[in-house]
Structure formats: structure tokens, C-alpha cells
Design a protein around this motif. Structure first.
Motif, PDB file in Angstrom:
ATOM      1  N   HIS A  45      -0.454  51.758  10.335  1.00  9.75           N
ATOM      2  CA  HIS A  45      -1.671  50.961  10.205  1.00  9.75           C
ATOM      3  C   HIS A  45      -2.194  50.562  11.585  1.00  9.75           C
ATOM      4  O   HIS A  45      -2.370  49.396  11.899  1.00  9.75           O
ATOM      5  CB  HIS A  45      -1.420  49.754   9.302  1.00  9.75           C
ATOM      6  N   THR A  50      -6.453  53.433  10.290  1.00  9.26           N
ATOM      7  CA  THR A  50      -7.067  52.551   9.284  1.00  9.26           C
ATOM      8  C   THR A  50      -8.588  52.708   9.256  1.00  9.26           C
ATOM      9  O   THR A  50      -9.209  52.570   8.196  1.00  9.26           O
ATOM     10  CB  THR A  50      -6.708  51.074   9.548  1.00  9.26           C
ATOM     11  N   ASP A  94       3.151  50.017   7.103  1.00  4.82           N
ATOM     12  CA  ASP A  94       1.948  49.194   7.186  1.00  4.82           C
ATOM     13  C   ASP A  94       2.056  48.205   8.348  1.00  4.82           C
ATOM     14  O   ASP A  94       2.061  46.992   8.187  1.00  4.82           O
ATOM     15  CB  ASP A  94       1.690  48.469   5.860  1.00  4.82           C
TER      16      ASP A  94
END
Length: 478
Positions: A45, A50, A94
Motif C-alpha cells: 500500500h 494505491t 496493507d
């Protein structure tokens, strides 16, 4: 051929070093050669991933120890050179860092769980995908379990006859874990558990070497060095020697082209390199308050022992004390102790040395374009790409004779030579190398001849891609 690359890095979406550059370029050139390549990458991420336009193409569950984990697969729509897919595993990827937490500067505590689950998810999705791979190419220890699972895991029986290639980009990092960690993998015949082990541990790189159909390294010189020393894997590599080969990396000549590079202040080619280099150096020296009349020796890369970065402070001090007419610039990040030393030198040697302790792709390009010399005093250098980038921009590499540096840089005093090469990793030889560089710089006619020479060298991916295609075909013909 339908070829799948599985990697922890892929430029420009996730890059920590040369691995990212290779996986971002080789599939592109394989596709240009008429093949069909795709890349599978973790969905870190970070800003690049993203913000990228993407489409979810799959969601599912895969086994992990006595449980299951959920994952999703996205296709990066904006990547046109090859199909790029990222695997999103909640709780594992993430976060922005690839290997290092950018906030703490330390490696993530759950590296094992992250990369084990990524490899399992990649194969789990691939067996349900409408792309039937002819060959799977894994990179470094982060994907070293891929060949093992393709051969051994009952869940992936459909891959058993599909050839696998493992490329060792850096044998120093091997993915060593506890022996009991085999329980995290999908079920396999425990009679073959020895394939996972080396020297009392589960070793991901060793498992890949044992299980892959072919093992490559990123230069012939590095392959020979690994046979002599590979942090405990020498005996294994000797045992598997018949299936090992070295193929030197190339560079993406579309990205690394001073004639069109949007990152540099003034574009130039081999036809106007003198004025082009001069303008870029002026821009660089003004930004860093460095004397533009002296030859500029720059270092770009990770500030770690492997790259010889710990030699640089002593080299800069000694050159200053000896009155050597040179300037030095360091761009990179790494060992925090070195950060402090460079910051101290920065204030002590104003006009002689400066530094930017960060990862900065744009500035790296400007440094290649504006420097006369690039320093690479590496202890270990599997292939090295920085010296190839530097030469593309008319910057003479100053390198220690090791691995891929020995394969790609010939000392300027040898026949058809063009770089500055020293043998031993020590301060004395590094100082002599800088002095020789300064002497070369002062012989303007010879220096310009060598600059023109390095810019004319072809280290593009075209020849390297041809070698990979021959290798792939040889495996498919078995």
C-alpha cells in the motif's frame, strides 16, 4: 511462450534495488520478442500502487497452517508493457514498505508470514486463471518456495510438469526460518521434506535451488563467486551446478536515455555530450554548492556494507587531506550510523562533499547525467545496474573488480578499456582509483574519448532477453 514472473519487486511500482529494475524490464522485452509475459507482485500500500488504476479480477481463500487466509487479485490497468497483477492480503501487505518499515527503519516482524502467504496465493490464483503458463520464473528467496510447491504440494499438482526457473539476484539473503515452519505450506509428501532444509533450517533460497528446473544468476562472474562463497550454500550450488548459469542483466534503454529523460535538466546524446554533461553538472553543483571545476565522483545506492558504503567516509576524508582535486556526492539511505557520519562530513567539507540521505529517483538520474565518475566500491555486486546506467549517461564507473562489475567494466588502461577498476577492498586502493580518475579527467582528449566510448556501449535488455529465451526453450524441449 506464456511466461509468469513472480517477484517481491517490480519497477516502477515497488523497487528497493536491482531486482525491481530487472522484473520491470525483462518481461517487457520478452513481450517485444513475441512472447506473452505477466508479473505477479504483492499489493504494497505505497502511493504508486494505491493510486494506480486497477481492476479486481479474483478473490479467494488459501490454506495457511490450520487456517485459511483471504486474498484479492487486482490487475494494474495502466501498465502497458506487460500484464501486472498485485495480490492483496489483508494484514500482510496493507502497509507501504517492501521489506523495511519506513517509520522505524527496521524490517517487518512478520516477513515469513507475508512472503509465505504471497507465494501460496500466487499459485492458488494462477491455477484458477485462464492463463496457462508454459514456464514460471521466480526471483530470490521471497519466491524461492514457488518451485518447491509446484513440484511437491498436492494442492498444486497441475503445475508439476511446468518448468520453473529461479534467479538469484542476491545470495546473501536466503529466507532462513525454523524447521517447523513447513507446517505453514500446503500439504505435501513429508518424505520430501528435506528439499526445504539446509544447515538445520528451512531455507527458502536453498529449497528453490533444489526444486527449480534451472537456476540463474545475474552475471557469469557472480555465478562463479557463489560457487566459492554463498553464505553456506556453496556445496549445494556445486551439487546443482549442471542446472546453473549466469546471464548478465540489461538496462531498459527506453527509461535510461539521456536524450529523452524527463528527470534531467538538459537532454543530450552522444552527439552533444560535452555541452549536455556540462549543463547537467552545473545544475547539480549549484544545488549542492559543489565546485564545478573539479571532477565529480558520486555514489548512488544503499548505504550498506555489501555496497562498500562504509569505505566512503574514509575515502572522502583521505582525498581531502591529500589535497586531491575532486568533489564527492552521496545519494542513498541505509545504515543509520553512516547517516550520522555523512551528515558530519557534510558540514565539515562544504564545497568538497555533499549528500542527500534519501531514495530519490529523479535526483539519481540528474547525478548520472551531471557526474564525471560513479563510485561502486562494492564488497559484493551480483550484477550491478548503476554502472550500466552511468555509462549510458557518459559517466565513467570507478568499481571494485567483483561479480558483475568485473563482467561489465574494463579498466581504461587495458585494450579497449573505459572504466577505473581496483582489485582489493581497502582504502589505499580506493584512493589510488580516485587519483587515477582525476588524472584521466585532466587528460581532456583521452577523457572525452572514454566518455564517448561508454555512451556507445550497448547494455540494453535485447541481448540478455535472447539468452533467457534460449534458456526457456531448452527447458520446454526437455
Amino acid at each position: 511462450m506464456n511466461i509468469v514472473h513472480i517477484s517481491a519487486e517490480c519497477y516502477p511500482y515497488a523497487k528497493a534495488g536491482g531486482l525491481g529494475d530487472v522484473v520491470g524490464a525483462l518481461p517487457k522485452y520478452l513481450n517485444q520478442s513475441g512472447h506473452n509475459c505477466m508479473v505477479i507482485l504483492p499489493y504494497y500500500h505505497n502511493n504508486k500502487l494505491t493510486e494506480a488504476k486497477k481492476t479486481q479480477v479474483y478473490e479467494g481463500q488459501a490454506p495457511f497452517y490450520n487456517d485459511w487466509f483471504y486474498f484479492r487479485v487486482f490487475k494494474i490497468d495502466e501498465n502497458k508493457d506487460f500484464d501486472l497483477y498485485v495480490i492483496d492480503i489483508p494484514g500482510r501487505f496493507d502497509r507501504p514498505g517492501i521489506y523495511i518499515d519506513p517509520w522505524s527503519g527496521h524490517g517487518y516482524w512478520d516477513e515469513k508470514e507475508r512472503f509465505f502467504s504471497f507465494q501460496i496465493a500466487a499459485l492458488d490464483w494462477l491455477k484458477n486463471f485462464d492463463f496457462d503458463p508454459d514456464l514460471v520464473h521466480a526471483h530470490d528467496h521471497h519466491t524461492g518456495l514457488i518451485p518447491f510447491m509446484m513440484n511437491q504440494s498436492f494442492r498444486f499438482d497441475s503445475f508439476r510438469e511446468i518448468p520453473s526457473v529461479l534467479t538469484i539476484h542476491n545470495g546473501e539473503y536466503q529466507g532462513r526460518y525454523d524447521q517447523d515452519d513447513y507446517e505453514l505450506l500446503p500439504a505435501f509428501n513429508l518424505e520430501n521434506i528435506g528439499l526445504l532444509y539446509w544447515d538445520g533450517a528451512l531455507n527458502s533460497l536453498a529449497a528453490g535451488i533444489k526444486s527449480a528446473w534451472q537456476v540463474t544468476t545475474v552475471s557469469e562472474g557472480y555465478m562463479n563467486e557463489l560457487l566459492e562463497y554463498c553464505h553456506g550454500l556453496e556445496q549445494l550450488l556445486h551439487h546443482e551446478k549442471e542446472k546453473t548459469t549466469g546471464i548478465v542483466n540489461g538496462i531498459d534503454s527506453d527509461v535510461w536515455d539521456p536524450a529523452v529523460d524527463s528527470y534531467i535538466s538538459d537532454n543530450f546524446s552522444i552527439k552533444n555530450y560535452k555541452s549536455g554533461k556540462k549543463k547537467n553538472k552545473k545544475e547539480l553543483c549549484e544545488e549542492f554548492s559543489i565546485n564545478h571545476k573539479r571532477p565529480l565522483f558520486s555514489f548512488i545506492g544503499r548505504l550498506v556494507r555489501e555496497k562498500g558504503a562504509d569505505l566512503l567516509p574514509g575515502l572522502i576524508k583521505s582525498c581531502h587531506e591529500h589535497g586531491i582535486e575532486a568533489s564527492f556526492l552521496v545519494l542513498g539511505t541505509g545504515d543509520q550510523g553512516l547517516h550520522q557520519i555523512f551528515e558530519s562530513l557534510q558540514s565539515e567539507y562544504v564545497g568538497y562533499f555533499d549528500t542527500r540521505l534519501e531514495y530519490n529517483e529523479k535526483l539519481a538520474h540528474q547525478i548520472y547525467a551531471g557526474s564525471e565518475f560513479l563510485l561502486m566500491p562494492s564488497r559484493v555486486e551480483p550484477c550491478g545496474l548503476n554502472q550500466l546506467y552511468a555509462m549510458r549517461y557518459g559517466t565513467i564507473p570507478v568499481v571494485r573488480k567483483t561479480g558483475g562489475l568485473a563482467d561489465t567494466v574494463v579498466d581504461f588502461e587495458e585494450k579497449d578499456g573505459y572504466g577505473v577498476v581496483f582489485d582489493e577492498f581497502n582504502l589505499e586502493q580506493a584512493i589510488i582509483a580516485v587519483e587515477r580518475g582525476v588524472e584521466l579527467f585532466n587528460k581532456k582528449e583521452l577523457f572525452n574519448k572514454k566518455v564517448k566510448h561508454v555512451m556507445s556501449l550497448d547494455y540494453s535488455w535485447k541481448s540478455s532477453t535472447g539468452n533467457y529465451i534460449k534458456l526457456y526453450r531448452s527447458l520446454l524441449n526437455k
